[in-house]
Design a protein around this motif. Structure first.
Motif, short mmCIF file in Angstrom:
data_model
loop_
_atom_site.label_atom_id
_atom_site.label_comp_id
_atom_site.label_asym_id
_atom_site.label_seq_id
_atom_site.Cartn_x
_atom_site.Cartn_y
_atom_site.Cartn_z
N GLN A 1 0.84 -1.20 0.00
CA GLN A 1 0.00 0.00 0.00
C GLN A 1 0.88 1.25 0.00
O GLN A 1 0.63 2.22 -0.72
CB GLN A 1 -0.92 0.00 1.23
CG GLN A 1 -1.79 1.25 1.31
CD GLN A 1 -2.53 1.37 2.63
OE1 GLN A 1 -2.93 0.38 3.22
NE2 GLN A 1 -2.70 2.59 3.09
N LEU A 2 1.92 1.20 0.82
CA LEU A 2 2.85 2.32 0.91
C LEU A 2 3.48 2.60 -0.46
O LEU A 2 3.51 3.75 -0.93
CB LEU A 2 3.94 1.99 1.94
CG LEU A 2 5.10 2.98 2.03
CD1 LEU A 2 4.65 4.24 2.74
CD2 LEU A 2 6.29 2.36 2.76
N ASN B 1 0.61 7.13 4.82
CA ASN B 1 0.29 5.70 4.73
C ASN B 1 0.90 4.89 5.87
O ASN B 1 0.27 3.96 6.36
CB ASN B 1 0.71 5.14 3.38
CG ASN B 1 -0.24 5.59 2.27
OD1 ASN B 1 -1.34 5.08 2.15
ND2 ASN B 1 0.18 6.56 1.48
N SER B 2 2.11 5.26 6.30
CA SER B 2 2.73 4.50 7.39
C SER B 2 1.92 4.61 8.68
O SER B 2 1.88 3.68 9.47
CB SER B 2 4.16 4.98 7.64
OG SER B 2 4.95 4.73 6.50
N GLN C 1 -1.44 5.37 8.67
CA GLN C 1 -2.77 4.81 8.42
C GLN C 1 -2.79 3.28 8.47
O GLN C 1 -3.78 2.69 8.89
CB GLN C 1 -3.29 5.29 7.05
CG GLN C 1 -4.77 5.00 6.79
CD GLN C 1 -5.00 3.69 6.08
OE1 GLN C 1 -4.06 3.15 5.48
NE2 GLN C 1 -6.20 3.17 6.14
N VAL C 2 -1.71 2.62 8.06
CA VAL C 2 -1.71 1.15 8.04
C VAL C 2 -1.92 0.53 9.42
O VAL C 2 -2.25 -0.65 9.51
CB VAL C 2 -0.43 0.55 7.42
CG1 VAL C 2 -0.42 0.79 5.93
CG2 VAL C 2 0.81 1.08 8.09
N THR D 1 6.24 -0.28 8.62
CA THR D 1 6.02 0.45 7.37
C THR D 1 6.91 1.69 7.29
O THR D 1 7.44 2.01 6.22
CB THR D 1 4.53 0.81 7.23
OG1 THR D 1 3.77 -0.37 7.52
CG2 THR D 1 4.20 1.26 5.83
N VAL E 1 -4.82 11.05 4.33
CA VAL E 1 -3.72 10.10 4.15
C VAL E 1 -3.00 10.39 2.82
O VAL E 1 -1.78 10.47 2.76
CB VAL E 1 -4.24 8.65 4.14
CG1 VAL E 1 -3.09 7.66 3.95
CG2 VAL E 1 -4.99 8.35 5.42
N ASN E 2 -3.79 10.56 1.77
CA ASN E 2 -3.22 10.78 0.45
C ASN E 2 -3.64 12.10 -0.19
O ASN E 2 -3.10 12.50 -1.20
CB ASN E 2 -3.62 9.64 -0.48
CG ASN E 2 -3.02 8.32 -0.03
OD1 ASN E 2 -1.82 8.18 0.08
ND2 ASN E 2 -3.88 7.36 0.27
N TYR F 1 3.19 11.19 1.40
CA TYR F 1 2.55 9.87 1.23
C TYR F 1 3.15 8.85 2.18
O TYR F 1 2.44 7.99 2.70
CB TYR F 1 2.66 9.40 -0.21
CG TYR F 1 2.00 10.37 -1.16
CD1 TYR F 1 0.61 10.46 -1.23
CD2 TYR F 1 2.75 11.25 -1.95
CE1 TYR F 1 -0.02 11.38 -2.05
CE2 TYR F 1 2.14 12.16 -2.78
CZ TYR F 1 0.76 12.23 -2.84
OH TYR F 1 0.15 13.13 -3.63
N PHE G 1 0.75 4.01 -3.12
CA PHE G 1 0.34 5.42 -3.04
C PHE G 1 1.52 6.37 -3.21
O PHE G 1 1.35 7.47 -3.72
CB PHE G 1 -0.43 5.68 -1.74
CG PHE G 1 -1.84 5.22 -1.81
CD1 PHE G 1 -2.77 5.89 -2.62
CD2 PHE G 1 -2.29 4.10 -1.12
CE1 PHE G 1 -4.08 5.46 -2.73
CE2 PHE G 1 -3.59 3.66 -1.21
CZ PHE G 1 -4.50 4.34 -2.02
N LEU H 1 -8.68 6.13 3.79
CA LEU H 1 -7.73 6.54 2.76
C LEU H 1 -8.19 7.81 2.07
O LEU H 1 -7.39 8.59 1.57
CB LEU H 1 -7.57 5.43 1.71
CG LEU H 1 -6.88 4.15 2.16
CD1 LEU H 1 -6.94 3.09 1.07
CD2 LEU H 1 -5.44 4.43 2.55
#
Lengths: 262, 256, 323
Positions: free
Chosen positions: A39-40, A62-63, A65-66, A120, A185-186, A58, A43, A180
């Motif tokens: 995922q990391l 993402n790190s 959010q995971v 992550t 997050v993004n 990003y 994105f 997401l």
């Protein structure tokens, strides 16, 4: 009090092993480590292609959010699976303190969420060139802990909903994907329509990710204190809502047999 | 003739089963729309407005892949839970033949994903649906979907042996999105990943679909899609036989 | 001392009916059940599926609130003192579910020991004790998912008595267990009584109730239709003899003629392949074989036997009376 604590810690960890479907290495490595890693990469590369934000935007987003891999899925399972296994009846027939049972299940989930996030971040450092200053690491760790706490609290609410709802996995997946989109997050919150950023501000993650980005870029903890406190407040609100819903459902179940599929 | 009937009835049955599953709704409609939305905002934020259709098509293809993947994994896993995996293995037709229609039906429902992201993009984000080669588009999409279905069949055969099919599905979702360059160019990836991309039907599929919509060579990628689809079919007919045999030896067909 | 007391317990479930226009529909699962269980007694609730046994037991163990009526366990009200009741009772139900499949038997027990407040020191010895009692010693480190139906059931019982409760509620504990396993389970239940516990057992196996219970209440359609010792129940309904006659192709007309034969109390029919078995309950002091056969003149009659009434006869008569 001692009773409360043993139910909280010992009970919580036994129940977690019993209820968390993905605990075996054959399941754990692909879902808890593999999926966040890719995922990391996905994105970060998508962001690079879209030329929207910096690479670190990003990676940090993402790190953090995971951790929801553990907090949302793990916590939902740790509560809602009671029904699936038919153990809800014996559990509710016991005299144990409900808050201890319920919150205790959050502990292993929390620890796992931290591990997933840390992994992550390390992957982002090794593979994608993420370079926060060494000085920023302790502050970043603290912000991540707080964010994982609030994500886990959110998972508690989802788990309680899952006790009643037929298809709790659907809700968990939906929550994960919507994070997401809504939690910055993004996409920076100010680029979303007003109602979407308003929703985002009521969810866990949003303030934590914002704080993590600032801290990773070198800001001090004092600078992001407001964001961190807001995230903690959100955590408390979701945990309370989850526990309250659990209590309501237990009461409802005695009154009108709503949980009676156990 | 018998073969066709087995295929047709399996196809119908799986469509019915999928239609009643909320998880299917999630992977084939909800998830692609969410990812498409994320991609739209990211592209728009980077000032790449002209490429929003690119994002629509890519997110749609991501949905096609997810449906195929979770469909293939889920189909074996559910059959195992329900105890029907053994029944399928015990039935007279070749086991690959039993699962071929299931896989095709899974991939077929992936078209919902493409339709969903295109409609969503048009209605919510006002992305115009102008296709450079409409007829080639109408040809490329089903060809890609069928090729993915056949690729799913190869995966399904491994899931017969591997009990934790869900985990494998979770693991393979993002990497194939990445290596097939569904929403970004594979030129951003390290060079050593190139050969992996070339072996993936969705890599060529999205090229064919993208070129049919935005302009470019369609025939080359389309030929590769068909070739890789046929190769998948050949591989799966061998692997199914192997894995079924191994599963009988290791007793992984049922849970009891 | 009365350990379990139920006074006019009622329980209504509200469901909905109709596809388009949903109308609320009240289903009365339990309608005015009263009984009392003495200390050290093994009391049986016997009834067909759907009679209200499980609903009754769930009200007593505090998982369901009664719609009306009162219930007290160990003198405590099951509604207002639920938590105190929970601490002192054990609950075991039949079936495959209700265990953490991926955990070992020991971990399942450890978890519930925590929930029931068995202290850390006591836990180790107590868990060994109950494992010994139910005969799972030696297998306790294995994951439950590999357990047979009978082993699961014994683990359920171990879980239910872990905290040494004074009262144990057993809801159809032998359902689906093979005959040998069921016999062992019945021995375990008998051991509980020997250890001074009070047990409430629900079952739909007649012989089980007959063999185990001190007293039985027969429940049908949410009401108690008979109560007493197994012997009293047998005597009360069929003090006398039972004559069984195999026949072929009798109709309702014949049955009603049989029912009015002097000395006949009840006639039931069991269909068996092509033939039927007439079960005729007769007064004890009368020899009715000849007058019964006279009414069956013209029909093909097979074996005729006469025997002592069983609990099953009493049960069938009680449950069937409401039809």
């Amino acid at each position: 009090m001692r009773r409360w604590l043993t139910v909280f810690f010992v009970g919580g960890s036994i129940a977690y092993r019993g209820l968390f479907n993905w605990i075996r290495p054959a399941m754990y490595i692909p879902t808890m480590l593999g999926s966040p890693l890719f995922q990391l990469i996905f994105f970060t590369k998508l962001g690079q292609f879209a030329q929207a934000q910096s690479r670190d935007f990003y990676i940090v987003g993402n790190s953090v959010q995971v951790c929801a891999m553990s907090s949302v899925y793990g916590m939902t399972m740790a509560v809602a699976n009671e029904r699936w296994f038919g153990t809800l009846g014996p559990l509710l027939a016991s005299p144990a303190n409900r808050a201890a049972v319920f919150l205790g299940r959050g502990m292993p989930v929390l620890a796992n969420g931290l591990l997933v996030s840390a992994f992550t971040f390390v992957a982002g450092t090794l593979l994608l060139g993420f370079r926060p200053g060494l000085a920023a690491v302790p502050a970043l760790a603290l912000v991540v802990v707080v964010t994982v706490v609030s994500c886990t609290a959110f998972g508690m609410l989802l788990g309680s909903i899952g006790l009643r709802a037929k298809d709790f996995f659907f809700a968990a997946n939906l929550a994960y994907f919507l994070m997401l989109l809504f939690c910055g997050v993004n996409i920076p919150l100010d680029e979303l329509p007003g109602w979407m950023s308003a929703v985002g501000r009521c969810l866990p993650l949003t303030h934590g990710i914002a704080a993590a980005r600032e801290v990773a870029a070198g800001a001090s903890l004092l600078h992001v204190w407001g964001l961190v406190l807001t995230e903690l407040g959100i955590a408390a609100a979701y945990a309370a809502a989850g526990l309250a819903l659990f209590r309501v459902l237990e009461h409802e179940s005695r009154r009108s047999a709503v949980l009676d599929a156990y | 003739m018998r073969t066709l009937r087995v295929i047709a009835s399996g196809f119908r049955m799986n469509l019915k089963m999928l239609g009643t599953s909320s998880f299917f709704l999630l992977t084939s409609v909800v998830q692609p729309i969410i990812f498409a939305t994320v991609a739209f905002y990211m592209f728009r934020s980077g000032g790449r407005n002209g490429t929003l259709l690119y994002a629509s098509l890519g997110a749609g293809m991501m949905g096609v892949w997810s449906t195929t993947l979770f469909g293939s994994g889920g189909m074996i896993q559910w059959q195992r839970w329900q105890g029907t995996l053994e029944l399928g293995a015990a039935a007279p037709p070749a086991i690959a033949l039993i699962y071929l229609p299931f896989s095709l039906a899974n991939a077929f429902t992936g078209m919902y994903a493409m339709a969903a992201t295109l409609v969503w993009g048009r209605v919510v984000f006002g992305i115009p649906l102008h296709f450079a080669h409409p007829w080639l588009f109408a040809l490329s999409l089903p060809a890609t979907v069928i090729a993915l279905g056949l690729m799913g069949l190869v995966l399904a055969s491994t899931f017969i042996l591997y009990r934790h099919a869900n985990a494998l599905s979770n693991l393979l979702e993002y990497p194939v999105w990445i290596a097939s360059g569904l929403v970004f160019s594979t030129s951003l990836l390290p060079d050593w990943t190139r050969p992996i991309s070339w072996c993936l039907p969705p890599y060529w599929g999205v090229l064919a679909i993208r070129h049919a919509a935005l302009g470019g060579d369609v025939r080359g990628p389309l030929g590769m899609v068909l070739a890789l689809g046929l190769a998948s079919l050949a591989i799966s007919s061998v692997t199914f036989r192997w894995f079924e045999h191994a599963a009988r030896a290791r007793a992984t067909l049922s849970l009891t | 001392m009365l350990v379990i007391e139920a006074v006019d317990l009622r329980r209504t479930y509200r469901t909905t009916t109709g596809v388009i226009r949903r109308r609320p529909l009240d289903v009365e699962a339990v309608r005015g059940v009263s009984f009392a269980v003495e200390q050290g007694e093994l009391f049986g609730l016997l009834g067909p599926n759907g009679a209200g046994k499980t609903t009754t037991i769930k009200m007593l163990i505090t998982l369901l609130l009664p719609t009306s009526g009162d219930a007290r366990v160990l003198g405590m009200d099951v509604v207002s003192q639920a938590r105190d009741v929970r601490k002192r009772i054990g609950y075991v139900f039949g079936g495959d579910r209700g265990l953490y499949e991926r955990l070992s038997a020991r971990d399942n027990l450890r978890y519930f020991a925590e929930l029931y407040g068995v202290s850390g020191k006591a836990q180790r010895t107590r868990i060994d004790e109950v494992l010994e009692l139910v005969g799972l010693k030696g297998r306790e480190q294995e994951r439950v998912e590999g357990y047979s139906r009978g082993m699961r059931q014994r683990l359920h019982i171990a879980r239910g008595i872990l905290h040494d409760p004074e009262v144990v509620f057993l809801d159809e504990p032998t359902i689906g267990v093979d005959p040998v396993g069921a016999r062992e389970l019945r021995q375990t239940i008998a051991d509980l009584i020997a250890a001074g516990k009070t047990v409430l057992l629900t079952t739909h196996y007649m012989f089980e109730a007959d063999a185990l219970c001190d007293r039985i209440a027969v429940i049908a359609k949410g009401e108690i239709v008979g109560e007493g010792t197994p012997a009293a129940l047998k005597a009360g309904v069929a003090e006398g003899r039972v004559t069984e006659i195999e026949v072929f192709g009798v109709d309702d007309g014949v049955l009603s003629r049989l029912r009015v034969v002097d000395g006949v109390r009840a006639v039931t029919v069991e269909e068996r392949d092509q033939k039927q078995l007439l079960v005729v309950q007769c007064a004890a002091d009368r020899e009715l074989t000849a007058p019964l056969l006279a009414q069956l003149d013209g029909f093909e009659v097979g074996r005729v036997t006469s025997r002592e009434p069983t609990l099953e006869d009493a049960y069938v008569a009680l449950v069937g009376a409401g039809d």
